[in-house]
Design a protein around this motif. Structure first.
Motif, mmCIF file in Angstrom:
data_model
loop_
_atom_site.group_PDB
_atom_site.id
_atom_site.type_symbol
_atom_site.label_atom_id
_atom_site.label_comp_id
_atom_site.label_asym_id
_atom_site.label_seq_id
_atom_site.Cartn_x
_atom_site.Cartn_y
_atom_site.Cartn_z
ATOM 1 N N GLN A 15 -9.859 -50.684 -21.551
ATOM 2 C CA GLN A 15 -8.866 -50.271 -22.615
ATOM 3 C C GLN A 15 -7.869 -49.503 -22.002
ATOM 4 N N HIS A 16 -6.442 -49.629 -22.238
ATOM 5 C CA HIS A 16 -5.463 -48.951 -21.720
ATOM 6 C C HIS A 16 -5.323 -47.817 -22.534
ATOM 7 N N ILE A 17 -5.505 -46.610 -21.868
ATOM 8 C CA ILE A 17 -5.620 -45.400 -22.807
ATOM 9 C C ILE A 17 -4.682 -44.100 -22.038
ATOM 10 N N ALA A 18 -3.852 -44.458 -21.001
ATOM 11 C CA ALA A 18 -3.198 -43.480 -20.176
ATOM 12 C C ALA A 18 -2.182 -44.209 -19.309
ATOM 13 N N ASP A 19 -1.196 -43.615 -19.030
ATOM 14 C CA ASP A 19 -0.234 -44.073 -17.841
ATOM 15 C C ASP A 19 0.094 -43.071 -16.664
ATOM 16 N N LEU A 20 0.123 -43.900 -15.402
ATOM 17 C CA LEU A 20 0.648 -43.201 -14.187
ATOM 18 C C LEU A 20 2.023 -43.028 -14.113
ATOM 19 N N VAL A 21 2.659 -42.059 -14.466
ATOM 20 C CA VAL A 21 4.117 -41.860 -14.213
ATOM 21 C C VAL A 21 4.801 -41.080 -13.204
ATOM 22 N N VAL A 22 5.526 -42.220 -12.414
ATOM 23 C CA VAL A 22 5.819 -41.735 -11.203
ATOM 24 C C VAL A 22 7.512 -41.548 -10.978
ATOM 25 N N SER A 23 7.640 -40.450 -10.540
ATOM 26 C CA SER A 23 9.324 -40.124 -10.560
ATOM 27 C C SER A 23 9.825 -39.864 -9.183
ATOM 28 N N ALA A 24 11.142 -40.138 -8.953
ATOM 29 C CA ALA A 24 11.647 -39.479 -7.526
ATOM 30 C C ALA A 24 12.948 -39.223 -8.043
ATOM 31 N N PRO A 25 13.686 -38.089 -7.072
ATOM 32 C CA PRO A 25 14.952 -37.824 -7.218
ATOM 33 C C PRO A 25 15.998 -39.019 -7.318
ATOM 34 N N GLY A 26 16.756 -38.751 -8.507
ATOM 35 C CA GLY A 26 17.799 -39.833 -8.608
ATOM 36 C C GLY A 26 17.526 -41.084 -9.066
ATOM 37 N N MET A 27 16.270 -41.319 -9.650
ATOM 38 C CA MET A 27 15.793 -42.624 -10.130
ATOM 39 C C MET A 27 14.938 -42.447 -11.302
ATOM 40 N N PRO A 28 15.042 -43.534 -12.115
ATOM 41 C CA PRO A 28 14.355 -43.385 -13.217
ATOM 42 C C PRO A 28 12.892 -43.572 -13.126
ATOM 43 N N SER A 29 12.024 -42.737 -14.087
ATOM 44 C CA SER A 29 10.559 -42.698 -13.993
ATOM 45 C C SER A 29 10.115 -44.313 -14.021
ATOM 46 N N GLN A 30 8.917 -44.430 -13.412
ATOM 47 C CA GLN A 30 8.255 -45.477 -13.729
ATOM 48 C C GLN A 30 6.892 -45.500 -14.143
ATOM 49 N N SER A 31 6.462 -46.234 -15.251
ATOM 50 C CA SER A 31 5.146 -45.782 -15.896
ATOM 51 C C SER A 31 4.089 -47.019 -15.622
ATOM 52 N N LEU A 32 2.789 -46.905 -15.112
ATOM 53 C CA LEU A 32 2.068 -47.648 -14.549
ATOM 54 C C LEU A 32 0.736 -47.496 -15.666
ATOM 55 N N PRO A 33 -0.015 -48.531 -16.157
ATOM 56 C CA PRO A 33 -1.168 -48.303 -16.934
ATOM 57 C C PRO A 33 -2.412 -47.902 -16.098
ATOM 58 N N LEU A 34 -3.184 -46.989 -16.682
ATOM 59 C CA LEU A 34 -4.580 -46.898 -16.331
ATOM 60 C C LEU A 34 -5.334 -47.248 -17.564
ATOM 61 N N VAL A 35 -6.626 -47.578 -17.287
ATOM 62 C CA VAL A 35 -7.619 -48.072 -18.284
ATOM 63 C C VAL A 35 -8.882 -47.439 -18.241
ATOM 64 N N ALA A 36 -9.777 -47.519 -19.021
ATOM 65 C CA ALA A 36 -10.924 -46.875 -19.136
ATOM 66 C C ALA A 36 -11.941 -47.440 -18.215
ATOM 67 N N ASP A 37 -12.787 -46.939 -17.462
ATOM 68 C CA ASP A 37 -13.399 -47.555 -16.509
ATOM 69 C C ASP A 37 -14.868 -47.944 -17.097
ATOM 70 N N LYS A 38 -15.165 -47.528 -18.346
ATOM 71 C CA LYS A 38 -16.540 -47.894 -18.868
ATOM 72 C C LYS A 38 -16.266 -47.882 -20.413
ATOM 73 N N ALA A 39 -17.091 -48.201 -21.292
ATOM 74 C CA ALA A 39 -16.940 -48.277 -22.696
ATOM 75 C C ALA A 39 -17.787 -46.951 -22.948
ATOM 76 N N VAL A 40 -17.156 -46.512 -23.778
ATOM 77 C CA VAL A 40 -17.898 -44.947 -24.520
ATOM 78 C C VAL A 40 -18.023 -45.433 -26.256
ATOM 79 N N PRO A 41 -19.217 -45.577 -26.586
ATOM 80 C CA PRO A 41 -19.170 -45.872 -28.020
ATOM 81 C C PRO A 41 -18.865 -44.345 -28.793
ATOM 82 N N ARG A 42 -18.882 -44.588 -29.989
ATOM 83 C CA ARG A 42 -18.688 -43.485 -30.920
ATOM 84 C C ARG A 42 -20.173 -42.925 -31.025
#
Length: 389
Positions: A345-372
């Motif tokens: 499940q997509h639950i986070a993003d890796l946001v990468v930035s550099a001077p003079g450039m717009p940031s780039q957002s890359l998806p991170l997902v859960a490595d396992k299921a977590v039941p309630r």
């Protein structure tokens, strides 16, 4: 519970060039332009990309998207046939009706051939026949188009016809939304995209002398840019000349949109130049390999207090060609993340930035299921949270 934005600084990449080195420049007479690198998600260029504009025939991408979606769901078959209503033929034939597939009244045509007629030939008649065949009326089909647009996140677009014919401003899009529609088509229906969008020509209909009518695909990139394989041109007096296109080279795919150009030949020249700039002025650099754990996220009301955040695919960033500016990356998510959580499940993003450039957002997902957690587990988790444990 109030959701808090959580950020974790990871690491600064090695500095290879001065920090002031920014994004490559591109000059074009097009008043509206947009380009995105799908390998990283980075927007490489945007000029007035959120201005509402008439799409002309680029609206037909949404008609095609709806048909692809219905075929994928089993609600429609490519072999299904629809009959050309005489009233539809009367309205959509002749010079005043714009681009045509040269359908005939009472002719039965398969869905597959109508799609070729829409994509390759830009047939206004083919769009309406497909729309009426699927939904009974074009207006009912347009409702499907707008529903699909909302589902895939077209934030600033609305459709009033199946073919983009001028309708007094009811139909409008933005360059960013057209790019998003192209991306959704490519990623959600790769088999259909490959089958239908890169055909160089299509033959349908006959002249008064009985000769078969062959028409070329108007895509200005086909045969001119390596890896070009779609999507759709558009032109009306109101909209000018536009194009939404895509190409893939060495595993790197770009999507581009140009609108408001002044001539057929200018559209060809600027489309080729824009796409070549995208591949030549930028490079893709892998940052995180598929499956690699980047960080952990806090979990609320789950059987575990944390879940690993991993890359769902090889994650790359787009950088100026020949330069590696100083990069910073941070993990961003709304947390704690409430259980249940599915593996992948997509639950986070890796946001990468550099001077003079717009940031780039890359998806991170859960490595396992977590039941309630059950009742007692939830109580225990609440106590732990209360005492900061």
């Amino acid at each position: 519970m109030t959701m808090l934005r959580f950020s974790l600084l990871l690491a600064a990449m090695a500095v290879a060039v001065p920090a002031r080195a920014g994004a490559p420049r591109f000059e074009t007479p097009a008043p509206i332009a947009f380009m995105q690198d799908l390998s990283s998600g980075a927007v490489l260029f945007a000029r007035d990309a959120d201005r509402r504009i008439p799409p002309a025939s680029m609206a037909k991408m949404m008609t095609v998207y709806v048909a692809f979606e219905m075929v994928a769901r089993g609600e429609l078959k490519l072999t299904d046939s629809f009959t050309v209503r005489p009233e539809t033929w009367a309205k959509w034939h002749g010079p005043a009706a714009g681009s045509t597939m040269f359908l005939s009244a009472n002719e039965k045509v398969s869905v597959a051939n109508l799609l070729y007629g829409i994509i390759t030939l830009s047939g206004n008649d083919a769009c309406v026949v497909l729309a009426e065949g699927i939904s009974g009326t074009e207006a009912a089909f347009v409702d499907r188009m707008n529903d699909a647009g909302r589902r895939i996140g077209l934030a600033n677009s609305h459709f009033g016809t199946s073919n983009g014919w001028p309708d007094g401003g009811i139909t409008y899009v933005t360059a960013r939304d057209l790019g998003h529609l192209a991306t959704a088509t490519i990623e959600n229906f790769p088999r259909f995209y490959k089958q239908f969008y890169s055909r160089p020509d299509f033959t349908w209909g006959k002249t008064l002398g009985g000769q078969a009518i062959r028409q070329d695909n108007r895509d200005p990139l086909l045969g001119r840019v390596a890896g070009a394989d779609g999507l759709k041109t558009g032109h009306t007096d109101e909209a000018g000349f536009g194009f939404t296109g895509s190409a893939e080279q060495k595993g790197r795919r770009l999507v581009m949109v140009l609108a408001g150009l002044s001539s057929f030949n200018q559209r060809i020249a600027e489309s080729v130049r824009f796409m070549e700039w995208g591949f030549g002025a930028w490079q893709s650099r892998m940052l995180v390999a598929k499956g690699r754990k980047v960080e952990t996220a806090q979990v609320q009301l789950g059987t575990a207090n944390h879940v690993g955040l991993v890359a769902p695919r090889d994650l790359s960033v787009s950088l100026p060609a020949g330069r590696i500016p100083a990069l910073q990356a941070k993990v961003v998510y709304d947390g704690p993340v409430k259980a249940p959580i599915a593996a992948g499940q997509h639950i986070a993003d890796l946001v990468v930035s550099a001077p003079g450039m717009p940031s780039q957002s890359l998806p991170l997902v859960a490595d396992k299921a977590v039941p309630r957690a059950g009742f007692f587990g939830s109580v225990w988790a609440g106590l732990l949270g209360l005492f900061g444990m």
